[in-house]
Design a protein around this motif. Structure first.
Motif, PDB file in Angstrom:
ATOM      1  N   THR A 292      40.665  43.231  51.487  1.00 27.12           N
ATOM      2  CA  THR A 292      39.915  43.575  50.263  1.00 27.12           C
ATOM      3  C   THR A 292      40.067  42.482  49.204  1.00 27.12           C
ATOM      4  OG1 THR A 292      40.349  45.902  50.674  1.00 27.12           O
ATOM      5  CG2 THR A 292      39.674  45.331  48.431  1.00 27.12           C
ATOM      6  N   TRP A 293      41.240  41.827  49.201  1.00 26.33           N
ATOM      7  CA  TRP A 293      41.539  40.877  48.131  1.00 26.33           C
ATOM      8  C   TRP A 293      41.691  39.467  48.695  1.00 26.33           C
ATOM      9  CZ3 TRP A 293      40.454  42.409  43.525  1.00 26.33           C
ATOM     10  CH2 TRP A 293      40.519  43.776  43.228  1.00 26.33           C
ATOM     11  N   SER A 294      40.645  38.685  48.544  1.00 19.01           N
ATOM     12  CA  SER A 294      40.617  37.346  49.128  1.00 19.01           C
ATOM     13  C   SER A 294      41.361  36.330  48.251  1.00 19.01           C
ATOM     14  CB  SER A 294      39.146  36.930  49.262  1.00 19.01           C
ATOM     15  OG  SER A 294      39.048  35.551  49.479  1.00 19.01           O
ATOM     16  N   SER A 295      41.993  35.353  48.927  1.00 14.43           N
ATOM     17  CA  SER A 295      42.661  34.256  48.212  1.00 14.43           C
ATOM     18  C   SER A 295      41.761  33.024  48.133  1.00 14.43           C
ATOM     19  CB  SER A 295      43.948  33.861  48.945  1.00 14.43           C
ATOM     20  OG  SER A 295      44.935  34.830  48.745  1.00 14.43           O
ATOM     21  N   ASP A 296      40.620  33.097  48.816  1.00 11.95           N
ATOM     22  CA  ASP A 296      39.712  31.945  48.848  1.00 11.95           C
ATOM     23  C   ASP A 296      39.177  31.666  47.435  1.00 11.95           C
ATOM     24  OD1 ASP A 296      37.566  30.635  51.176  1.00 11.95           O
ATOM     25  OD2 ASP A 296      37.044  30.602  49.049  1.00 11.95           O
ATOM     26  N   LYS A 297      39.247  30.407  47.028  1.00 12.63           N
ATOM     27  CA  LYS A 297      38.892  30.094  45.637  1.00 12.63           C
ATOM     28  C   LYS A 297      37.600  29.277  45.518  1.00 12.63           C
ATOM     29  CE  LYS A 297      42.645  31.790  43.694  1.00 12.63           C
ATOM     30  NZ  LYS A 297      43.010  32.619  44.858  1.00 12.63           N
ATOM     31  N   LYS A 298      36.806  29.217  46.610  1.00  4.32           N
ATOM     32  CA  LYS A 298      35.628  28.323  46.551  1.00  4.32           C
ATOM     33  C   LYS A 298      34.684  28.725  45.421  1.00  4.32           C
ATOM     34  CE  LYS A 298      35.740  27.107  51.434  1.00  4.32           C
ATOM     35  NZ  LYS A 298      36.377  28.291  52.071  1.00  4.32           N
ATOM     36  N   LEU A 299      34.441  30.042  45.294  1.00  3.19           N
ATOM     37  CA  LEU A 299      33.507  30.523  44.252  1.00  3.19           C
ATOM     38  C   LEU A 299      33.966  30.112  42.861  1.00  3.19           C
ATOM     39  CD1 LEU A 299      32.411  34.215  44.886  1.00  3.19           C
ATOM     40  CD2 LEU A 299      30.981  32.221  44.393  1.00  3.19           C
TER      41      LEU A 299
ATOM     42  N   ARG B 206      34.968  43.730  48.279  1.00  2.00           N
ATOM     43  CA  ARG B 206      34.141  44.950  48.299  1.00  2.00           C
ATOM     44  C   ARG B 206      34.424  45.746  47.030  1.00  2.00           C
ATOM     45  NH1 ARG B 206      37.320  49.301  49.373  1.00  2.00           N
ATOM     46  NH2 ARG B 206      39.359  48.876  50.290  1.00  2.00           N
ATOM     47  N   ASP B 207      33.608  46.759  46.764  1.00  2.00           N
ATOM     48  CA  ASP B 207      33.882  47.625  45.614  1.00  2.00           C
ATOM     49  C   ASP B 207      35.216  48.327  45.866  1.00  2.00           C
ATOM     50  OD1 ASP B 207      31.434  46.902  44.733  1.00  2.00           O
ATOM     51  OD2 ASP B 207      30.451  48.823  45.121  1.00  2.00           O
ATOM     52  N   THR B 208      36.032  48.446  44.843  1.00  2.00           N
ATOM     53  CA  THR B 208      37.338  49.076  45.039  1.00  2.00           C
ATOM     54  C   THR B 208      37.832  49.663  43.714  1.00  2.00           C
ATOM     55  OG1 THR B 208      39.564  48.700  45.931  1.00  2.00           O
ATOM     56  CG2 THR B 208      38.582  46.864  44.744  1.00  2.00           C
TER      57      THR B 208
ATOM     58  N   LEU C 258      36.436  48.540  40.364  1.00  2.00           N
ATOM     59  CA  LEU C 258      36.245  47.084  40.324  1.00  2.00           C
ATOM     60  C   LEU C 258      35.149  46.743  41.329  1.00  2.00           C
ATOM     61  CD1 LEU C 258      40.032  46.458  40.418  1.00  2.00           C
ATOM     62  CD2 LEU C 258      38.592  45.571  38.614  1.00  2.00           C
ATOM     63  N   PRO C 259      34.134  45.991  40.897  1.00  2.00           N
ATOM     64  CA  PRO C 259      33.032  45.688  41.810  1.00  2.00           C
ATOM     65  C   PRO C 259      33.393  44.572  42.785  1.00  2.00           C
ATOM     66  CG  PRO C 259      32.662  44.641  39.688  1.00  2.00           C
ATOM     67  CD  PRO C 259      33.948  45.414  39.558  1.00  2.00           C
ATOM     68  N   ALA C 260      32.694  44.522  43.926  1.00  2.00           N
ATOM     69  CA  ALA C 260      32.855  43.388  44.854  1.00  2.00           C
ATOM     70  C   ALA C 260      32.623  42.111  44.051  1.00  2.00           C
ATOM     71  CB  ALA C 260      31.829  43.506  45.974  1.00  2.00           C
TER      72      ALA C 260
END
Ligand code: HEM
Length: 412
Positions: free
Chosen positions: A69-76, A310-312, A319-321
């Motif tokens: 659910t919680w990504s560490s990817d920082k590209k965005l 995802r929404d959570t 918290l929205p996706a």
């Protein structure tokens, strides 16, 4: 002790306008008061840029433990900030900002470099380095713990660990500051340019070291990481050249500034709490739990980030996706729901399940090394200088992600 953060300073009513993107002037010295008010009144706090600051221990644990659910990817996040630049390449390639399956593959290859055997091979060298630095102060009346000791030791240790000459520690430290500086919430054009140049210079430097090691494969020390990573291969998986370079840069950066601040804060807190110092001197067996308490009380890394896939929901807030969250490690580590009397510095605290090293799949790969280094540094410093005391109030740097002591003058 100062007035309790639970009752003083930034109160619940005043926290509504709090904004991590535009912090109040007194934030660094008063951080724990702001954190206490956030935890109480706005534990999932919306910032002006739409991101959220999380301050409750349980919420941080939920996030760390759920990487799907919680990504560490920082590209965005990093694309608009860094553009298609060397800083972007570095921060999006290093292990800490990757998600599975890439994270799983690289972390598995990393294990070869962080075995018990590799750590044991480093231990005598750490003892010798600490002795070397402290010897120089035997006949002096004063030292600045930061510039004379805590700043020097970890970078030497991490150079040894990686397998690059300690004589290059100065330039590596400068590069590290410029590269990690890029992670502060707000970045100037000059900082961006300097950070990018540092990444390119660092890569060129490492390519030379790798060439040397290839030419002389037996020249490395037992357990040296550069060789371990160069040879890292498991079931057909291996690091690409770019991945190898960026993991080395990341290791050199991850391993020293954090440990520097652990040691500086540790000495500072021990001297600010003479009862705890006396307790440790009377029972050196408390060193291990003292290191844990220092890490909890003044966590060197104060913020980690994740983005919702995802929404959570957390603490009843939707918290929205796509939502970006700031995990306020320093706030979670003072959460009274997890730590009784959280603002009390107690070197015998047990249990002490602090989050200074994170948790879950990204938990700090160097945590055993950092703990070992901290234990040796405190034990030797306090034994060697039995009348150690503060000569002037410590100075804190105005940084947010890293809690940093810039000067700590002590009388020996
Ligand atoms: C007191 C010292 C240290 C502190 C407080 C610290 C803190 C942390 C934290 C909080 C993370 C997790 C980041 C996240 O989940 O987003 C992390 C990751 C990491 N740290 Fe440390 N660290 C320290 C020392 C070291 C040392 C000495 C090394 C190695 C030389 C190291 C190597 C790493 C690596 C490789 C990761 C990435 C792990 C992954 O993503 O799987 N750290 N550290």
């Amino acid at each position: 002790m100062a007035a309790s953060p639970e009752t003083a300073g930034a109160d619940a009513a005043g926290i509504a306008g709090f904004d991590l993107m535009a912090l109040p002037q007194d934030f660094v010295p008063e951080a724990y008061r702001y954190f206490a008010a956030l935890r109480r009144a706005s534990p999932v706090h919306r910032n002006s840029d739409g991101s959220f600051a999380l301050s409750r221990y349980d919420d941080l644990v939920s996030v760390y433990r759920d990487p799907a659910t919680w990504s560490s990817d920082k590209k965005l996040e990093f694309k608009p900030k860094f553009g298609a630049s060397p800083l972007y390449e570095h921060h999006t390639t290093s292990l800490v900002f990757r998600d599975p399956p890439d994270h799983t593959r690289i972390r598995k290859l990393f294990q070869h470099a962080f075995t018990r055997k590799a750590l044991a091979a480093l231990e005598p060298g750490i003892h010798a380095l600490v002795d070397h630095y402290l010897d120089r102060f035997e006949d002096r009346g004063e030292m600045d713990v930061v510039s004379d000791f805590s700043f020097k030791l970890p970078i030497d240790v991490v150079c040894r660990m990686l397998g690059v000459p300690a004589s290059d520690a100065g330039i590596i430290h400068d590069w590290a500051l410029l590269i990690l500086g890029g992670l502060e919430p707000v970045l100037s054009d000059a900082q961006l340019r300097a950070g990018c140049r540092a990444v390119e210079d660092f890569k060129a430097y490492l390519r030379d070291r790798i060439k040397e090691r290839k030419a002389n494969p037996d020249g490395g020390r037992e357990g040296e990481i550069l060789s371990a990573l160069m040879n890292a291969q498991e079931e057909g998986d291996k690091l690409t050249e770019l991945e190898l370079l960026h993991q080395c840069i990341f290791l050199l950066n991850a391993g020293h500034e954090t440990a520097t601040n652990m040691i500086s804060h540790g000495v500072h807190e021990m001297l600010r709490h003479p009862d705890q110092l006396a307790k440790l001197r009377a029972d050196p067996g408390l060193t291990e739990s003292a290191v844990e308490e220092i890490l909890r009380y003044q966590s060197p890394i104060q913020i980690n980030n994740r983005r919702a896939t995802r929404d959570t929901e957390l603490s009843g807030v939707s918290l929205p996706a796509g939502a970006l969250v700031h995990l306020l490690v320093g706030a979670a580590n003072r959460d009274p729901a997890q730590f009784p009397e959280p603002d009390r510095f107690d070197i015998a605290r047990r249990p002490n399940r602090h989050l200074a090293f994170g948790l879950g799949i990204h938990i700090c790969a160097g945590n055993a090394l950092a703990r070992l280094e901290g234990g040796i540094a405190f034990e030797k410093l306090l034994t060697r200088f039995p009348t150690l005391r503060l000569a002037a109030p410590a100075k804190l740097t105005n940084r947010i992600r890293f809690r940093e002591v810039s000067e700590l003058k002590v009388a020996l």
